[in-house]
Write a protein that holds these residues in place. Structure first.
Motif, PDB file in Angstrom:
ATOM      1  N   UNK A   1       6.459  15.977 -10.665  1.00  0.00           N
ATOM      2  CA  UNK A   1       5.775  14.853 -11.294  1.00  0.00           C
ATOM      3  C   UNK A   1       6.364  13.575 -10.709  1.00  0.00           C
ATOM      4  N   UNK A   2       5.485  12.672 -10.218  1.00  0.00           N
ATOM      5  CA  UNK A   2       5.921  11.431  -9.566  1.00  0.00           C
ATOM      6  C   UNK A   2       5.206  10.249 -10.205  1.00  0.00           C
ATOM      7  N   UNK A   3       5.937   9.146 -10.366  1.00  0.00           N
ATOM      8  CA  UNK A   3       5.370   7.893 -10.875  1.00  0.00           C
ATOM      9  C   UNK A   3       5.732   6.785  -9.897  1.00  0.00           C
ATOM     10  N   UNK A   4       4.760   6.362  -9.088  1.00  0.00           N
ATOM     11  CA  UNK A   4       4.990   5.301  -8.105  1.00  0.00           C
ATOM     12  C   UNK A   4       4.949   3.950  -8.804  1.00  0.00           C
ATOM     13  N   UNK A   5       5.865   3.063  -8.435  1.00  0.00           N
ATOM     14  CA  UNK A   5       5.874   1.722  -9.029  1.00  0.00           C
ATOM     15  C   UNK A   5       4.599   0.967  -8.641  1.00  0.00           C
ATOM     16  N   UNK A   6       4.098   0.170  -9.570  1.00  0.00           N
ATOM     17  CA  UNK A   6       2.862  -0.558  -9.320  1.00  0.00           C
ATOM     18  C   UNK A   6       1.649   0.251  -9.742  1.00  0.00           C
ATOM     19  N   UNK A   7       0.483  -0.306  -9.456  1.00  0.00           N
ATOM     20  CA  UNK A   7      -0.769   0.331  -9.859  1.00  0.00           C
ATOM     21  C   UNK A   7      -1.807   0.170  -8.757  1.00  0.00           C
ATOM     22  N   UNK A   8      -2.939   0.810  -8.947  1.00  0.00           N
ATOM     23  CA  UNK A   8      -4.065   0.613  -8.048  1.00  0.00           C
ATOM     24  C   UNK A   8      -3.903   1.281  -6.699  1.00  0.00           C
ATOM     25  N   UNK A   9      -4.605   0.712  -5.713  1.00  0.00           N
ATOM     26  CA  UNK A   9      -4.677   1.334  -4.390  1.00  0.00           C
ATOM     27  C   UNK A   9      -3.317   1.437  -3.710  1.00  0.00           C
ATOM     28  N   UNK A  10      -2.430   0.409  -3.710  1.00  0.00           N
ATOM     29  CA  UNK A  10      -1.128   0.567  -3.051  1.00  0.00           C
ATOM     30  C   UNK A  10      -0.328   1.746  -3.603  1.00  0.00           C
ATOM     31  N   UNK A  11      -0.286   1.862  -4.937  1.00  0.00           N
ATOM     32  CA  UNK A  11       0.448   2.978  -5.540  1.00  0.00           C
ATOM     33  C   UNK A  11      -0.216   4.309  -5.202  1.00  0.00           C
ATOM     34  N   UNK A  12      -1.548   4.332  -5.160  1.00  0.00           N
ATOM     35  CA  UNK A  12      -2.256   5.572  -4.833  1.00  0.00           C
ATOM     36  C   UNK A  12      -1.966   6.017  -3.402  1.00  0.00           C
ATOM     37  N   UNK A  13      -1.838   5.058  -2.489  1.00  0.00           N
ATOM     38  CA  UNK A  13      -1.516   5.412  -1.104  1.00  0.00           C
ATOM     39  C   UNK A  13      -0.132   6.050  -1.006  1.00  0.00           C
ATOM     40  N   UNK A  14       0.834   5.514  -1.768  1.00  0.00           N
ATOM     41  CA  UNK A  14       2.180   6.091  -1.756  1.00  0.00           C
ATOM     42  C   UNK A  14       2.173   7.494  -2.347  1.00  0.00           C
ATOM     43  N   UNK A  15       1.413   7.697  -3.421  1.00  0.00           N
ATOM     44  CA  UNK A  15       1.339   9.041  -4.008  1.00  0.00           C
ATOM     45  C   UNK A  15       0.704  10.023  -3.039  1.00  0.00           C
ATOM     46  N   UNK A  16      -0.277   9.561  -2.245  1.00  0.00           N
ATOM     47  CA  UNK A  16      -0.874  10.418  -1.219  1.00  0.00           C
ATOM     48  C   UNK A  16       0.146  10.755  -0.144  1.00  0.00           C
ATOM     49  N   UNK A  17       0.998   9.791   0.197  1.00  0.00           N
ATOM     50  CA  UNK A  17       2.056  10.034   1.170  1.00  0.00           C
ATOM     51  C   UNK A  17       3.030  11.092   0.661  1.00  0.00           C
ATOM     52  N   UNK A  18       3.356  11.021  -0.637  1.00  0.00           N
ATOM     53  CA  UNK A  18       4.273  12.015  -1.220  1.00  0.00           C
ATOM     54  C   UNK A  18       3.632  13.390  -1.217  1.00  0.00           C
ATOM     55  N   UNK A  19       2.317  13.446  -1.436  1.00  0.00           N
ATOM     56  CA  UNK A  19       1.601  14.726  -1.366  1.00  0.00           C
ATOM     57  C   UNK A  19       1.778  15.374   0.008  1.00  0.00           C
ATOM     58  N   UNK A  20       1.626  14.574   1.075  1.00  0.00           N
ATOM     59  CA  UNK A  20       1.798  15.090   2.431  1.00  0.00           C
ATOM     60  C   UNK A  20       3.253  15.466   2.678  1.00  0.00           C
ATOM     61  N   UNK A  21       4.176  14.598   2.210  1.00  0.00           N
ATOM     62  CA  UNK A  21       5.598  14.867   2.430  1.00  0.00           C
ATOM     63  C   UNK A  21       6.049  16.138   1.722  1.00  0.00           C
ATOM     64  N   UNK A  22       5.397  16.466   0.601  1.00  0.00           N
ATOM     65  CA  UNK A  22       5.781  17.664  -0.153  1.00  0.00           C
ATOM     66  C   UNK A  22       5.607  18.928   0.684  1.00  0.00           C
ATOM     67  N   UNK A  23       4.642  18.903   1.575  1.00  0.00           N
ATOM     68  CA  UNK A  23       4.420  20.085   2.415  1.00  0.00           C
ATOM     69  C   UNK A  23       5.610  20.360   3.324  1.00  0.00           C
ATOM     70  N   UNK A  24       6.310  19.310   3.759  1.00  0.00           N
ATOM     71  CA  UNK A  24       7.450  19.504   4.656  1.00  0.00           C
ATOM     72  C   UNK A  24       8.706  19.970   3.928  1.00  0.00           C
ATOM     73  N   UNK A  25       8.778  19.783   2.611  1.00  0.00           N
ATOM     74  CA  UNK A  25       9.963  20.222   1.859  1.00  0.00           C
ATOM     75  C   UNK A  25       9.661  21.443   0.988  1.00  0.00           C
ATOM     76  N   UNK A  26       8.446  21.971   1.084  1.00  0.00           N
ATOM     77  CA  UNK A  26       8.063  23.111   0.237  1.00  0.00           C
ATOM     78  C   UNK A  26       8.899  24.342   0.522  1.00  0.00           C
TER      79      UNK A  26
END
Length: 504
Positions: free
Chosen positions: A320-345
């Motif tokens: 579970x992740x909570x990126x600081x801020x709201x809206x599109x910038x925060x959504x882009x960071x959460x998408x980045x974490x989704x991709x990064x999760x594949x490398x640490x799975x």
């Protein structure tokens, strides 16, 4: 309107001619005095005033419509539509008030004279407000100064009239203010060097309307000097053309903003669909676990993110992740974490490795961005859970055997603070009927009308009162309590994510 700058100082609802001190000079002759019968006189009067009646009605109606549209779509981009609508309505009212048909049916009450005086003094101010919405920088400040001076003149002039003075006693200063504004506005619409002070530079319709109005001012005021009598309709036509040009620009700005807003809404909808696609479509099905997931973004796209990592039917990782801020910038960071999760799975069974790897990626790829996170690895064979977090709210654990709620904390630094942060891991034994809650701070920080946060105690109370209900029912109850806690008129303040895990 005022003669010095082409806006003629016309009395609105006065049937007789007046000298400056308000004394009646002479009364207009009635057609009946020339031997015409009543029907012929009425027809002759109507024919002579039909243009004024139509013109006044059109501008009054258009002005009211513009104000209504601006009221429904109120924001900065439509303020010019509001001021233009008011100016158009005042011009229409003034034009109607000059027609003989209206003058004969309208009672000569003090309220009518007050309205006439208010229109005379305030019309210039309304126009300056409309122009102000078209300008930027130093020109905008200059117009604001002129508006302030115009308001002062209007207050003094109307006050003088209310206490018995002549209505036009202070109109000279109003005229002077208009004369000073005219060359400035001409310069910014005609000279390319100065057009940078306009919201829409080099606008042909605005330049043409302003130029025609300036020519009308020149034509009207040179009449006495060159000994000719200006045509009566020229003043109204010049001002009507100026209003038309301002209205055209106002509508263009409104339509441009609407198209931009529609484009943004379309892009937000696409972003919402993309973000929804990176979230789990369903919860994992395990023999010894029952899981419920709730996700309520504050806006169309959000910074909250969760993911399940299932290696087999007995092992499950939950992030579970909570990126600081709201809206599109925060959504882009959460998408980045989704991709990064594949490398640490590959390290899914080690929460310290998972969080450490995500932090290093975020620190190197998204400088200045922060996020909190919590990760649990559940081993149903050995009945053990490993937990670690990065600046995240504590894990809540309901122990059915002890009838109590425990708060489990094992926190390191937020993602993005230090690239080499370490994250301690806590081992938690599992027992049948245990319940665990992973959530973001949007749950506990929801505020009521007095600014009080929902808090950990309220959440623990809801968990305790619903200990016999299934995970899905508890999730619905928590969301319901949050909606009750927050007033209906208050918008959701943060994204909300809630994961509930029951051990069977």
């Amino acid at each position: 309107m005022w003669r010095c700058d082409g806006l003629r100082s016309r009395t609105l609802f006065v049937q007789a001619d007046f000298i400056p001190d308000g004394t009646r000079l002479q009364t207009k002759r009635s057609p009946l005095s020339d031997g015409m019968n009543t029907a012929d006189a009425a027809l002759e009067t109507l024919r002579g005033n039909v243009i004024g009646i139509v013109l006044g009605t059109v501008f009054l109606s258009v002005g009211a419509t513009a104000c209504a549209i601006a009221a429904f779509r109120w924001r900065r981009g439509v303020r010019i539509l509001t001021w233009w609508g008011i100016a158009s309505g005042m011009f229409g009212l003034q034009t109607l008030g000059q027609t003989r048909v209206i003058l004969t049916v309208l009672p000569q009450s003090p309220a009518v004279r007050y309205l006439n005086t208010a229109v005379m003094y305030l019309l210039l101010i309304v126009l300056l407000f409309a122009w102000r919405e078209l300008t930027v920088g130093k020109l905008r400040l200059l117009l604001q100064l002129e508006i302030f001076i115009g308001l002062a003149i209007a207050l003094v002039g109307m006050g003088t009239f209310i206490f018995g003075g002549a209505s036009g006693k202070w109109m000279f200063y109003n005229h002077l203010l208009a004369v000073l504004a005219m060359p400035i506005l001409l310069a910014v619409v005609l000279v390319p060097k100065f057009s940078r002070f306009l919201v829409i530079p080099h606008h042909r319709v605005l330049a043409a309307g302003t130029l025609i109005f300036a020519l009308e001012v020149l034509y009207t005021n040179l009449g006495t000097l060159l000994q000719y009598r200006p045509l009566a309709f020229v003043g109204s036509a010049g001002f009507a053309i100026l209003l038309f040009s301002l209205g055209y620009v106002a509508l263009e700005i409104v339509f441009t903003n609407e198209r931009r807003l529609l484009s943004i809404e379309t892009e937000l909808e696409m972003a919402r669909q993309i973000q929804s696609s990176i979230l789990p479509a369903s919860v994992p099905q395990l023999e010894k676990l029952c899981i419920s997931a709730s996700y309520y973004p504050m806006t169309a796209v959000a910074g909250d993110f969760y993911q399940f990592v299932q290696s087999d039917k007995n092992h499950l990782g939950i992030l579970v992740v909570d990126v600081s801020g709201h809206g599109i910038p925060a959504a882009l960071i959460s998408s980045m974490i989704k991709v990064a999760m594949q490398s640490v799975a590959v390290h899914a069974d080690d929460p310290a490795q998972v969080l450490g790897g995500l932090n290093r990626i975020l620190s190197s790829e998204a400088h200045g961005q922060f996020a909190s996170a919590a990760y649990v690895w559940i081993d149903c064979e050995s009945l053990k859970m490993l937990y670690s977090a990065a600046g995240h709210p504590p894990l809540l654990c309901w122990r059915n055997t002890k009838r109590e709620v425990q708060r489990i904390e094992s926190n390191g630094l937020l993602f993005g603070v230090e690239a080499d942060s370490e994250y301690p891991v806590c081992s938690v034994p599992l027992e049948p009927s245990d319940r665990f809650l992973l959530y973001t701070d949007g749950v506990t920080e929801t505020e009521n009308g007095e600014g009080e946060a929902f808090g950990d105690r309220q959440l623990e109370r809801v968990v305790r009162n619903n200990r016999l209900h299934p995970a899905s029912e508890l999730s619905r109850q928590v969301i319901s309590e949050l909606q009750t806690w927050r007033p209906a008129a208050m918008k959701q303040q943060d994204d909300i994510t809630l994961i509930i895990v029951d051990v069977l």
